[in-house]
Design a protein around this motif. Structure first.
Motif, PDB file in Angstrom:
ATOM      1  N   LEU A 104       0.843  -1.191   0.000  1.00  0.00           N
ATOM      2  CA  LEU A 104       0.000   0.000   0.000  1.00  0.00           C
ATOM      3  C   LEU A 104       0.876   1.238   0.000  1.00  0.00           C
ATOM      4  O   LEU A 104       2.029   1.224   0.451  1.00  0.00           O
ATOM      5  N   MET A 105       0.320   2.326  -0.542  1.00  0.00           N
ATOM      6  CA  MET A 105       0.966   3.633  -0.549  1.00  0.00           C
ATOM      7  C   MET A 105      -0.087   4.687  -0.208  1.00  0.00           C
ATOM      8  O   MET A 105      -1.277   4.476  -0.454  1.00  0.00           O
ATOM      9  N   THR A 106       0.353   5.799   0.328  1.00  0.00           N
ATOM     10  CA  THR A 106      -0.569   6.866   0.706  1.00  0.00           C
ATOM     11  C   THR A 106      -0.065   8.207   0.202  1.00  0.00           C
ATOM     12  O   THR A 106       1.124   8.386  -0.085  1.00  0.00           O
ATOM     13  N   ALA A 107      -0.999   9.163   0.113  1.00  0.00           N
ATOM     14  CA  ALA A 107      -0.676  10.531  -0.294  1.00  0.00           C
ATOM     15  C   ALA A 107      -1.785  11.459   0.171  1.00  0.00           C
ATOM     16  O   ALA A 107      -2.940  11.048   0.290  1.00  0.00           O
ATOM     17  N   THR A 108      -1.455  12.699   0.430  1.00  0.00           N
ATOM     18  CA  THR A 108      -2.475  13.688   0.764  1.00  0.00           C
ATOM     19  C   THR A 108      -3.021  14.378  -0.478  1.00  0.00           C
ATOM     20  O   THR A 108      -4.037  15.060  -0.413  1.00  0.00           O
ATOM     21  N   ASP A 109      -2.350  14.190  -1.605  1.00  0.00           N
ATOM     22  CA  ASP A 109      -2.777  14.725  -2.898  1.00  0.00           C
ATOM     23  C   ASP A 109      -2.696  13.578  -3.897  1.00  0.00           C
ATOM     24  O   ASP A 109      -1.648  12.932  -4.014  1.00  0.00           O
ATOM     25  N   ALA A 110      -3.779  13.322  -4.614  1.00  0.00           N
ATOM     26  CA  ALA A 110      -3.787  12.208  -5.564  1.00  0.00           C
ATOM     27  C   ALA A 110      -2.733  12.381  -6.648  1.00  0.00           C
ATOM     28  O   ALA A 110      -2.280  11.395  -7.235  1.00  0.00           O
ATOM     29  N   ALA A 111      -2.326  13.621  -6.918  1.00  0.00           N
ATOM     30  CA  ALA A 111      -1.291  13.873  -7.918  1.00  0.00           C
ATOM     31  C   ALA A 111       0.093  13.505  -7.403  1.00  0.00           C
ATOM     32  O   ALA A 111       1.037  13.437  -8.179  1.00  0.00           O
ATOM     33  N   GLY A 112       0.204  13.251  -6.105  1.00  0.00           N
ATOM     34  CA  GLY A 112       1.469  12.906  -5.504  1.00  0.00           C
ATOM     35  C   GLY A 112       2.084  14.081  -4.763  1.00  0.00           C
ATOM     36  O   GLY A 112       1.518  15.174  -4.727  1.00  0.00           O
ATOM     37  N   PRO A 113       3.232  13.846  -4.111  1.00  0.00           N
ATOM     38  CA  PRO A 113       3.988  12.591  -4.122  1.00  0.00           C
ATOM     39  C   PRO A 113       3.348  11.513  -3.252  1.00  0.00           C
ATOM     40  O   PRO A 113       2.713  11.818  -2.238  1.00  0.00           O
ATOM     41  N   TRP A 114       3.550  10.265  -3.671  1.00  0.00           N
ATOM     42  CA  TRP A 114       3.067   9.115  -2.926  1.00  0.00           C
ATOM     43  C   TRP A 114       4.198   8.529  -2.095  1.00  0.00           C
ATOM     44  O   TRP A 114       5.376   8.650  -2.443  1.00  0.00           O
ATOM     45  N   SER A 115       3.817   7.884  -1.007  1.00  0.00           N
ATOM     46  CA  SER A 115       4.807   7.313  -0.100  1.00  0.00           C
ATOM     47  C   SER A 115       5.540   6.149  -0.745  1.00  0.00           C
ATOM     48  O   SER A 115       5.148   5.639  -1.800  1.00  0.00           O
ATOM     49  N   ASP A 116       6.593   5.714  -0.103  1.00  0.00           N
ATOM     50  CA  ASP A 116       7.210   4.441  -0.457  1.00  0.00           C
ATOM     51  C   ASP A 116       6.247   3.314  -0.078  1.00  0.00           C
ATOM     52  O   ASP A 116       5.364   3.492   0.765  1.00  0.00           O
ATOM     53  N   PRO A 117       6.406   2.141  -0.669  1.00  0.00           N
ATOM     54  CA  PRO A 117       5.459   1.053  -0.394  1.00  0.00           C
ATOM     55  C   PRO A 117       5.590   0.500   1.016  1.00  0.00           C
ATOM     56  O   PRO A 117       6.684   0.414   1.567  1.00  0.00           O
ATOM     57  N   VAL A 118       4.457   0.125   1.580  1.00  0.00           N
ATOM     58  CA  VAL A 118       4.400  -0.656   2.808  1.00  0.00           C
ATOM     59  C   VAL A 118       3.915  -2.043   2.403  1.00  0.00           C
ATOM     60  O   VAL A 118       2.802  -2.185   1.880  1.00  0.00           O
ATOM     61  N   TRP A 119       4.727  -3.051   2.608  1.00  0.00           N
ATOM     62  CA  TRP A 119       4.402  -4.397   2.137  1.00  0.00           C
ATOM     63  C   TRP A 119       3.452  -5.076   3.109  1.00  0.00           C
ATOM     64  O   TRP A 119       3.589  -4.959   4.332  1.00  0.00           O
ATOM     65  N   LEU A 120       2.479  -5.781   2.557  1.00  0.00           N
ATOM     66  CA  LEU A 120       1.446  -6.443   3.337  1.00  0.00           C
ATOM     67  C   LEU A 120       1.699  -7.945   3.406  1.00  0.00           C
ATOM     68  O   LEU A 120       2.136  -8.546   2.415  1.00  0.00           O
ATOM     69  N   ASP A 121       1.390  -8.509   4.525  1.00  0.00           N
ATOM     70  CA  ASP A 121       1.544  -9.951   4.720  1.00  0.00           C
ATOM     71  C   ASP A 121       0.324 -10.657   4.132  1.00  0.00           C
ATOM     72  O   ASP A 121      -0.554 -11.136   4.849  1.00  0.00           O
ATOM     73  N   ALA A 122       0.272 -10.690   2.816  1.00  0.00           N
ATOM     74  CA  ALA A 122      -0.875 -11.281   2.122  1.00  0.00           C
ATOM     75  C   ALA A 122      -0.420 -11.795   0.776  1.00  0.00           C
ATOM     76  O   ALA A 122       0.299 -11.103   0.049  1.00  0.00           O
ATOM     77  N   ASP A 123      -0.821 -13.008   0.432  1.00  0.00           N
ATOM     78  CA  ASP A 123      -0.452 -13.560  -0.865  1.00  0.00           C
ATOM     79  C   ASP A 123      -1.555 -13.264  -1.882  1.00  0.00           C
ATOM     80  O   ASP A 123      -2.567 -12.640  -1.581  1.00  0.00           O
ATOM     81  N   GLY A 124      -1.342 -13.719  -3.109  1.00  0.00           N
ATOM     82  CA  GLY A 124      -2.314 -13.477  -4.157  1.00  0.00           C
ATOM     83  C   GLY A 124      -2.103 -12.139  -4.847  1.00  0.00           C
ATOM     84  O   GLY A 124      -1.036 -11.524  -4.751  1.00  0.00           O
ATOM     85  N   ILE A 125      -3.139 -11.697  -5.537  1.00  0.00           N
ATOM     86  CA  ILE A 125      -3.071 -10.472  -6.337  1.00  0.00           C
ATOM     87  C   ILE A 125      -4.333  -9.639  -6.125  1.00  0.00           C
ATOM     88  O   ILE A 125      -5.243 -10.031  -5.412  1.00  0.00           O
ATOM     89  N   ASP A 126      -4.354  -8.471  -6.760  1.00  0.00           N
ATOM     90  CA  ASP A 126      -5.529  -7.598  -6.836  1.00  0.00           C
ATOM     91  C   ASP A 126      -6.091  -7.225  -5.467  1.00  0.00           C
ATOM     92  O   ASP A 126      -7.289  -7.369  -5.201  1.00  0.00           O
ATOM     93  N   PRO A 127      -5.265  -6.687  -4.560  1.00  0.00           N
ATOM     94  CA  PRO A 127      -5.806  -6.289  -3.268  1.00  0.00           C
ATOM     95  C   PRO A 127      -6.705  -5.064  -3.398  1.00  0.00           C
ATOM     96  O   PRO A 127      -6.549  -4.247  -4.305  1.00  0.00           O
TER      97      PRO A 127
END
Length: 450
Positions: A104-127
């Motif tokens: 997941l990544m977050t931002a206060t503005d949809a145009a960015g900048p966006w955060s670095d990724p935070v990896w989730l303990d979840a397998d599969g795709i399309d979260p």
């Protein structure tokens, strides 16, 4: 009344996800091995869209080096909550399953900048991510079923997220295995809450001709979910290969300011035979609710060529639906490169780029000296001026790219004045042509395969 023309975003803008913030709408799409990644669009009326940025747009944010075509960034979900935009997505390396995962990544503005990724303990795709009105946050996604009843059966899971630590907590709940017996590849699940009921919207059938949209509902976010008797609630597979739009699926819902509901989804426009060279595009359909279920494209049952959007704003000068055509200069957000940002590969100079030669070619999953824009029209003329001082073994030109295995190059080299080469997984052929090494080349883009 303003009419939205489908596709809403022409060209390779697959797996659309949408959210509304006040009177503003934001939409993001998959980008796979192309960088900048996950393009983000803004609209005030669902008709006119402007690209405002990318989620993945700087070195070090994510590593896509070596990722082959159809890998990379899959199926984002874009949401907004308490002043923060959230994106959850998957990084896929089909050659190395230990690399990548859900983040997941977050931002206060949809145009960015966006955060670095935070990896989730979840397998599969399309979260996907869902913010409930009780303050709890839930992540959900899809993966191959742990105990499949048939080949390629998948399952949708739901698990709580701690928004402070951005970590998954508590037990996992498997809530969906598909609407139909024997159905494959439940993808792109999204949870919505309408009038106190939880709705799970998911794509099924595989992202190709048999793609479809299905829906289930429950009284609790963790289920049990019951499928609609109308499933699939939208598909084009019954229309045959000759339909003007095929592969319809991967829908996300949004409620407009006036209370009406809408869905964005993907589809493909075949031409030149059963080929969809523009890729998976973003379409818009209206949604109504009947007997507690969503009805997509009511009264029509298919994606229409045009959609009336009653609350849309009057057409504005310079407004574009999905991005304007014409001259594409440096600084245009449509520029893309393979696996690294364009700014790492080239330097803007006037109306063009200085693009140094690189050892990688288009036939390998590296980062060649390549800058491109998505083809957005079925019949398109491309003009480009290229100049280079070439050494033996070097060439320069224009390419139409689909993958490492399928692309067409119009090039100039030292050993031959010019040539046209269609490269595929089968042995390639070259058709020499007489063209200057530098100057203005005009080429019509042909169908290059499905």
């Amino acid at each position: 009344m303003t009419v939205a023309r489908n596709p809403l975003l022409p060209g390779c803008y697959p797996d659309p996800t949408i959210c509304r913030v006040g009177e503003d709408y934001y939409l993001a799409c998959s980008s796979f091995e192309y960088v900048p990644g996950l393009p983000v669009f803004h609209s005030r009326d669902l008709v006119s869209w402007e690209q405002i940025g990318h989620v993945v747009d700087r070195p070090g944010q994510l590593d896509l080096d070596g990722i082959a075509s159809s890998g990379g960034l899959y199926a984002p979900t874009l949401r907004h909550h308490d002043g923060v935009f959230w994106v959850v997505c998957t990084l896929v390396d089909q050659q190395d399953e230990t690399r990548g995962g859900n983040f997941l990544m977050t931002a206060t503005d949809a145009a960015g900048p966006w955060s670095d990724p935070v990896w989730l303990d979840a397998d599969g795709i399309d979260p996907s991510i869902f913010f409930d009105d009780d303050g709890r946050v839930w992540v959900h996604g899809t993966r191959p079923a742990r105990e499949p009843a048939w080949h390629d059966q998948t399952e949708v899971w739901v698990r709580e997220l701690d928004p402070a630590t951005k970590a998954l907590v508590g037990p996992e709940h498997v809530v969906w295995n598909g609407a139909l017996t024997g159905v494959v590849w439940a993808e792109g699940p999204h949870l919505h809450k309408v009038d106190g009921t939880y709705y799970l919207v998911a794509a099924e059938g595989g992202t190709e001709f048999h793609h479809a949209v299905s829906v289930a509902r429950a009284d609790s976010v963790t289920g049990p979910y019951v499928g609609s008797k109308g499933n699939p609630i939208l598909t084009h597979r019954h229309l045959g290969h000759g339909s003007d739009v095929i592969g319809v699926g991967h829908a996300d819902l949004v409620q407009a300011v006036d209370g009406s509901w809408w869905a964005v989804l993907l589809g493909m426009r075949p031409y030149g035979g059963y080929h969809y060279n523009l890729g998976r595009e973003t379409f818009l359909v209206p949604v109504v609710w009947e007997d507690g279920w969503p009805v997509l494209a009511p009264g029509v049952g298919r994606v229409p060529a045009e959609v009336d959007v009653p609350f849309a704003l009057p057409a504005r000068a310079g407004a574009a639906q999905g991005g304007a055509s014409g001259v594409v200069r440096p600084g245009d957000l449509r520029w893309t490169a393979l696996r690294r940002p364009p700014a790492q590969l080239a330097t803007a100079r006037g109306d063009g780029w200085d693009l140094p030669l690189r050892p990688a070619t288009l036939s390998e999953p590296g980062t060649p000296a390549f800058l491109g824009v998505r083809q957005q029209h079925q019949d398109v003329d491309v003009r480009a001026t290229v100049r280079a001082d070439l050494a033996a073994g070097e060439d320069v030109g224009v390419a139409v790219r689909q993958s490492e295995d399928d692309h067409v190059r119009l090039f100039a080299a030292v050993t031959a004045a010019a040539g046209v080469r269609r490269e595929r997984s089968s042995p390639s052929t070259a058709e020499p042509a007489s063209r200057p090494r530098s100057g203005s080349w005009r080429c019509r883009v042909p169908p290059t395969g499905p």
